[in-house]
Design an enzyme around this catalytic site. Structure first.
Site, PDB file in Angstrom:
ATOM      1  N   GLU A 113       0.777  -1.114  -0.088  1.00 42.29           N
ATOM      2  CA  GLU A 113      -0.228  -0.195  -0.190  1.00 42.29           C
ATOM      3  C   GLU A 113       0.944   1.255  -0.020  1.00 42.29           C
ATOM      4  O   GLU A 113       2.133   1.140   0.342  1.00 42.29           O
ATOM      5  CB  GLU A 113      -0.790  -0.224   1.127  1.00 42.29           C
ATOM      6  CG  GLU A 113      -1.764  -1.319   1.336  1.00 42.29           C
ATOM      7  CD  GLU A 113      -2.349  -1.368   2.630  1.00 42.29           C
ATOM      8  OE1 GLU A 113      -2.388  -0.300   3.469  1.00 42.29           O
ATOM      9  OE2 GLU A 113      -2.755  -2.319   3.065  1.00 42.29           O
ATOM     10  N   LYS A 115       2.215   4.731   1.435  1.00 41.44           N
ATOM     11  CA  LYS A 115       2.379   5.275   2.780  1.00 41.44           C
ATOM     12  C   LYS A 115       2.196   6.725   2.697  1.00 41.44           C
ATOM     13  O   LYS A 115       2.785   7.337   2.349  1.00 41.44           O
ATOM     14  CB  LYS A 115       3.742   4.956   3.315  1.00 41.44           C
ATOM     15  CG  LYS A 115       4.029   5.477   4.884  1.00 41.44           C
ATOM     16  CD  LYS A 115       5.150   4.811   5.207  1.00 41.44           C
ATOM     17  CE  LYS A 115       5.265   4.900   6.636  1.00 41.44           C
ATOM     18  NZ  LYS A 115       5.313   6.262   7.212  1.00 41.44           N
ATOM     19  N   ASP A 117       1.509  10.357   3.682  1.00 41.51           N
ATOM     20  CA  ASP A 117       2.155  11.024   4.904  1.00 41.51           C
ATOM     21  C   ASP A 117       1.369  11.857   5.822  1.00 41.51           C
ATOM     22  O   ASP A 117       1.097  13.154   5.073  1.00 41.51           O
ATOM     23  CB  ASP A 117       3.253  11.846   4.093  1.00 41.51           C
ATOM     24  CG  ASP A 117       4.322  12.410   5.086  1.00 41.51           C
ATOM     25  OD1 ASP A 117       4.281  11.858   6.244  1.00 41.51           O
ATOM     26  OD2 ASP A 117       4.939  13.160   4.742  1.00 41.51           O
ATOM     27  N   TYR A 229      -7.251   1.717   6.109  1.00 40.74           N
ATOM     28  CA  TYR A 229      -6.421   0.761   5.553  1.00 40.74           C
ATOM     29  C   TYR A 229      -6.348  -0.350   6.591  1.00 40.74           C
ATOM     30  O   TYR A 229      -5.656  -1.427   6.342  1.00 40.74           O
ATOM     31  CB  TYR A 229      -4.874   1.054   5.351  1.00 40.74           C
ATOM     32  CG  TYR A 229      -4.095   1.891   6.551  1.00 40.74           C
ATOM     33  CD1 TYR A 229      -3.858   3.126   6.143  1.00 40.74           C
ATOM     34  CD2 TYR A 229      -3.968   1.333   7.868  1.00 40.74           C
ATOM     35  CE1 TYR A 229      -3.065   3.820   7.098  1.00 40.74           C
ATOM     36  CE2 TYR A 229      -3.581   2.118   8.658  1.00 40.74           C
ATOM     37  CZ  TYR A 229      -3.016   3.445   8.378  1.00 40.74           C
ATOM     38  OH  TYR A 229      -2.395   4.057   9.465  1.00 40.74           O
ATOM     39  N   LYS A 316      10.839   3.303   2.723  1.00 42.53           N
ATOM     40  CA  LYS A 316      11.116   4.650   2.471  1.00 42.53           C
ATOM     41  C   LYS A 316      11.650   5.159   1.118  1.00 42.53           C
ATOM     42  O   LYS A 316      12.705   4.510   1.131  1.00 42.53           O
ATOM     43  CB  LYS A 316      11.929   5.273   3.843  1.00 42.53           C
ATOM     44  CG  LYS A 316      11.223   4.841   5.023  1.00 42.53           C
ATOM     45  CD  LYS A 316       9.843   5.596   5.401  1.00 42.53           C
ATOM     46  CE  LYS A 316      10.462   7.019   6.252  1.00 42.53           C
ATOM     47  NZ  LYS A 316       9.354   7.734   6.836  1.00 42.53           N
ATOM     48  N   CYS A 410      30.378  37.109  19.052  1.00 45.39           N
ATOM     49  CA  CYS A 410      28.530  36.776  18.789  1.00 45.39           C
ATOM     50  C   CYS A 410      27.981  37.803  17.756  1.00 45.39           C
ATOM     51  O   CYS A 410      28.202  38.944  18.123  1.00 45.39           O
ATOM     52  CB  CYS A 410      28.117  36.879  20.172  1.00 45.39           C
ATOM     53  SG  CYS A 410      26.292  36.747  19.826  1.00 45.39           S
ATOM     54  N   CYS A 413      25.271  39.894  20.208  1.00 42.45           N
ATOM     55  CA  CYS A 413      25.493  40.735  21.298  1.00 42.45           C
ATOM     56  C   CYS A 413      27.034  41.280  21.171  1.00 42.45           C
ATOM     57  O   CYS A 413      27.404  42.080  22.128  1.00 42.45           O
ATOM     58  CB  CYS A 413      25.153  40.043  22.495  1.00 42.45           C
ATOM     59  SG  CYS A 413      26.451  38.615  23.055  1.00 42.45           S
ATOM     60  N   CYS A 428      28.512  31.355  22.330  1.00 43.27           N
ATOM     61  CA  CYS A 428      28.582  32.760  22.742  1.00 43.27           C
ATOM     62  C   CYS A 428      28.484  32.785  24.326  1.00 43.27           C
ATOM     63  O   CYS A 428      27.694  32.098  24.834  1.00 43.27           O
ATOM     64  CB  CYS A 428      27.184  33.517  22.148  1.00 43.27           C
ATOM     65  SG  CYS A 428      26.886  34.816  23.329  1.00 43.27           S
ATOM     66  N   CYS A 433      22.690  37.149  26.316  1.00 43.30           N
ATOM     67  CA  CYS A 433      22.593  37.333  24.926  1.00 43.30           C
ATOM     68  C   CYS A 433      21.185  37.365  24.617  1.00 43.30           C
ATOM     69  O   CYS A 433      20.450  36.435  24.788  1.00 43.30           O
ATOM     70  CB  CYS A 433      23.375  36.528  24.115  1.00 43.30           C
ATOM     71  SG  CYS A 433      23.283  36.631  22.434  1.00 43.30           S
TER      72      CYS A 433
END
Ligand code: IVH
Length: 670
Positions: A113, A115, A117, A229, A316, A410, A413, A428, A433
């Site tokens: 069958e 699959k 999603d 199903y 898959k 960073c 900041c 950082c 920050c």
């Protein structure tokens, strides 16, 4: 009085028929106008004669009120997931394992069958009428979403008498997948964008989000679809998955027609190849093929391991790829201070959504793949995964492009960066920050943590930037600022009140959720659960030594060190104190462990117990080290049978599992 009742029945029958033709067969038999006329007549007649309103009337699809809370529904048979295979050899291995698990002389056929999603749901029919619909949840317990599922027109609220009588069928459960078509998904997102609402990442998320809406009238406006199903019933004996699909179809459910009975694994392989090629031609997303052993008898022999059956597997498809230009690399600061390079891409459509950003993981990865700004790159997305840059097309590289250099401070900041020994990532150092603060609050409020509905990224940015939130404990002081919040442009009174209500509601979260929400590095949802099970309260955890923390199964030194570091920081302790004052849950109603007498044994409960409720029995078993599972399998050790036990007792006898009375159970525990 007889006349309106007859007319009502007649109208219902006609509308049901038209719903079936339109939504299941996709062959409308009347015009929309005529359909609306019938429906309006029925609505009017029911209004005038409310004594005739029935739950399975087509008018009831959108009639229900807001759902305050989704009630838990225990699945009679656990809703398992599937183990995945990613290539043909793994499928051949699956075929070999199936054959090894069955008597030698038996021939094995498979049903393939698509699959779909989407997300799985379970529909219970009682006396041929839709009674309860539930989501999968954790597989053992789902959430009741009956009123929302009723809005899906392809779901029959009542099954036609004919097939029910033909098969002597009354009570059964069907399972399937709720999904949204790609075009509808795009349209919905466009509308949301126009309204300034957050768009959904893919059709699956939008179906899941829709099914969890609290207002069925809103759900009814969203184009959800369904394919079924699987059917389970105790009324009749079913033989094969193939016949099962035919039966579901005959009962009036929507079944995906692209399934095939395969005589051997070679036919399975060609089905998978064929659909991997053709997947783009479908109006909805599929992420693979589900391969199921056809014979239900064989399925039973093969049984299940942990969370997936041995008789089925998912093949898959390879992740879909696309090419696009990488415009810029930006460095994002996460809630723990980690700097992550992110690729800003020329937007491309891939697997159901438009992608404009992809993670580059870290500087080593960038160097290894030699990714540069302005490059043409191949990106890939598979299932839930954040899109990633797979490779670069060196032929299309711009002249004069330069290698990427990590930032020296960073980007948010301007603070110094540090690189812990043995790690690739840069951090950082500044706990204050802005980006770290926003990230920590975002994590705190997210699903799976405090789950504060409505407190998303945009609002958090706004609240932090305008000084309402300095850390996550400030969330619980927002209620004192209601008037000021209402003054903020985009926020109206209603949305502020909804948010404040969601914040109050979040105070009910259990200790394990609160612990996870704190955002202690390495303490994910799983670790938080284990910690909450071991320690009675946050104070016990704060006072625990690294050694004690590490006695917990699967909790190692990096977690224990991180916990000690977190609570050594006086700032963090102050925030926790504020959260305590706000009324958050910092202790578990622990199931005290009384003994380990039942350690390693699994129990199934059936029938009504005499001296205690089921929950109590479960508690007793668990507090003595045993496990309670919902379905009988070969691996069950004991079945506890009370008054009028159900089919589980029969199953126990069939598997030769020891059956105990309630008294015998209590004796075991002593
Ligand atoms: S059978 C044990 N059939 O895939 C049987 N599942 O990874 C499991 N799914 O949770 C379900 N299409 O949400 C089955 N034709 C199909 C399916 C399907 C999609 C989903 C379902 C399930 C997940 C398992």
């Amino acid at each position: 009085m007889k006349i309106p009742q007859n007319r009502i029945e007649k109208l219902r029958e006609q509308i049901r028929e038209h719903d079936y033709n339109y939504h299941v067969l996709a062959e409308p038999s009347i015009s929309d106008y005529m359909y609306d006329q019938l429906l309006n007549e029925l609505i009017l007649l029911e209004k005038e004669n409310p004594q005739f309103i029935s739950k399975d009337s087509p008018t009831q699809r959108v009639g229900s009120d807001l759902t305050k809370e989704f009630k838990p529904v225990q699945h009679n048979i656990p809703m398992l997931s599937l183990s995945n295979t990613y290539n043909e050899n793994e499928l051949i291995d699956f075929d070999r394992r199936v054959k090894e698990g069955l008597p030698e002389e038996e021939n094995v056929e498979y049903v393939c069958e698509l699959k779909i999603d989407g997300l799985s749901v379970s529909l219970h029919y009682f006396d041929g009428k839709l009674n309860v619909a539930a989501t999968r949840g954790d597989g053992a317990v789902g959430e009741e979403v009956t009123n929302n599922v009723k809005t899906i027109k392809a779901v029959p609220l009542a099954i036609n008498k004919k097939p029910l009588q033909k098969y002597s069928l009354r009570n059964f459960e069907v399972r399937g997948e709720v999904y949204m078509e790609l075009e509808e998904f795009k349209k919905l997102n466009e509308e949301r964008e126009l309204n300034g609402e957050k768009t959904f990442a893919n059709p699956r998320n939008s179906s899941a989000g829709t099914l969890k809406l609290q207002d069925p009238q809103l759900v009814a406006k969203r184009p959800l679809k369904i394919f079924l199903y699987f059917l389970f019933t105790e009324d009749i004996a079913l033989k094969t998955q193939y016949d099962n699909l035919l039966l579901i179809n005959e009962l009036g459910f929507r079944v995906n027609k692209n399934y095939k009975l395969c005589k051997n694994i070679d036919e399975v392989l060609s089905f998978c190849r064929e659909w991997e090629d053709k997947r783009d031609k479908l109006p909805y997303e599929i992420d693979g093929v589900v391969v199921k052993v056809n014979s239900l008898k064989q399925q039973k022999i093969l049984g299940s391991i942990a969370k997936s059956p041995r008789w089925a597997v998912a093949f898959k498809f390879k992740a879909k790829q696309a090419q696009t230009r990488l415009n810029k690399i930006v460095w994002q600061v996460g809630r723990t201070g980690t700097l992550t390079p992110v690729a800003e891409l020329e937007p491309v459509f891939l697997s159901g959504s438009t992608i404009s950003r992809a993670t580059l993981h870290n500087i080593d990865e960038i160097k290894r793949k030699d990714i540069r700004e302005g490059d043409w790159v191949v990106i890939e997305k598979g299932g839930d995964v954040i899109p990633k840059v797979v490779s670069v097309d060196p032929k299309k590289r711009l002249k004069g492009s330069v290698e990427v250099k990590p930032p020296s401070k960073c980007p948010v900041c301007g603070s110094k960066l540090f690189k812990p020994e043995g790690e690739v990532a840069l951090y950082c150092e500044n706990n204050f920050c802005m980006q770290q603060v926003k990230g920590r609050i975002g994590h705190f409020a997210a699903r799976g943590a405090m789950d504060i509905e409505g407190l998303g990224e945009a609002l958090i940015n706004l609240f932090v930037d305008s000084g309402f939130l300095k850390d996550y404990s400030d969330i619980f002081r927002l209620k004192d600022k209601r008037e000021e919040l209402i003054q903020i442009d985009r926020l109206g009174e209603k949305s502020v009140d909804n948010l404040l209500e969601a914040i109050e509601e979040s105070k009910k979260r259990k200790f394990e959720k609160v612990l996870f929400a704190l955002g202690i590095r390495y303490v994910g949802a799983g670790a938080a659960k284990k910690l909450a099970e071991h320690f009675q309260s946050i104070d016990d955890l704060v006072n625990a030594s690294a050694e004690e923390i590490e006695t917990i199964h699967e909790i190692g030194t990096s977690i224990s060190k991180s916990i000690l570091r977190f609570f050594a920081d006086s700032q963090n302790r102050k925030i926790v104190e504020k959260l305590k004052k706000a009324g958050l849950c910092f202790s578990s109603e622990m199931k005290k462990k009384i003994s380990g007498k039942l350690e390693g044994n699994s129990f199934v409960l059936t029938g009504t117990l005499e001296s205690m409720a089921r929950d109590e029995a479960k508690e007793k078993i668990e507090s003595n080290g045993g496990k309670v599972v919902s379905a009988v399998s070969k691996n069950t050790n004991y079945v506890i049978a009370g008054e009028s036990p159900g089919s589980k007792l029969k199953q126990a006898q069939k598997f030769g599992i020891q059956v105990l009375t309630e008294k015998q159970l209590l004796e075991m525990i002593g």
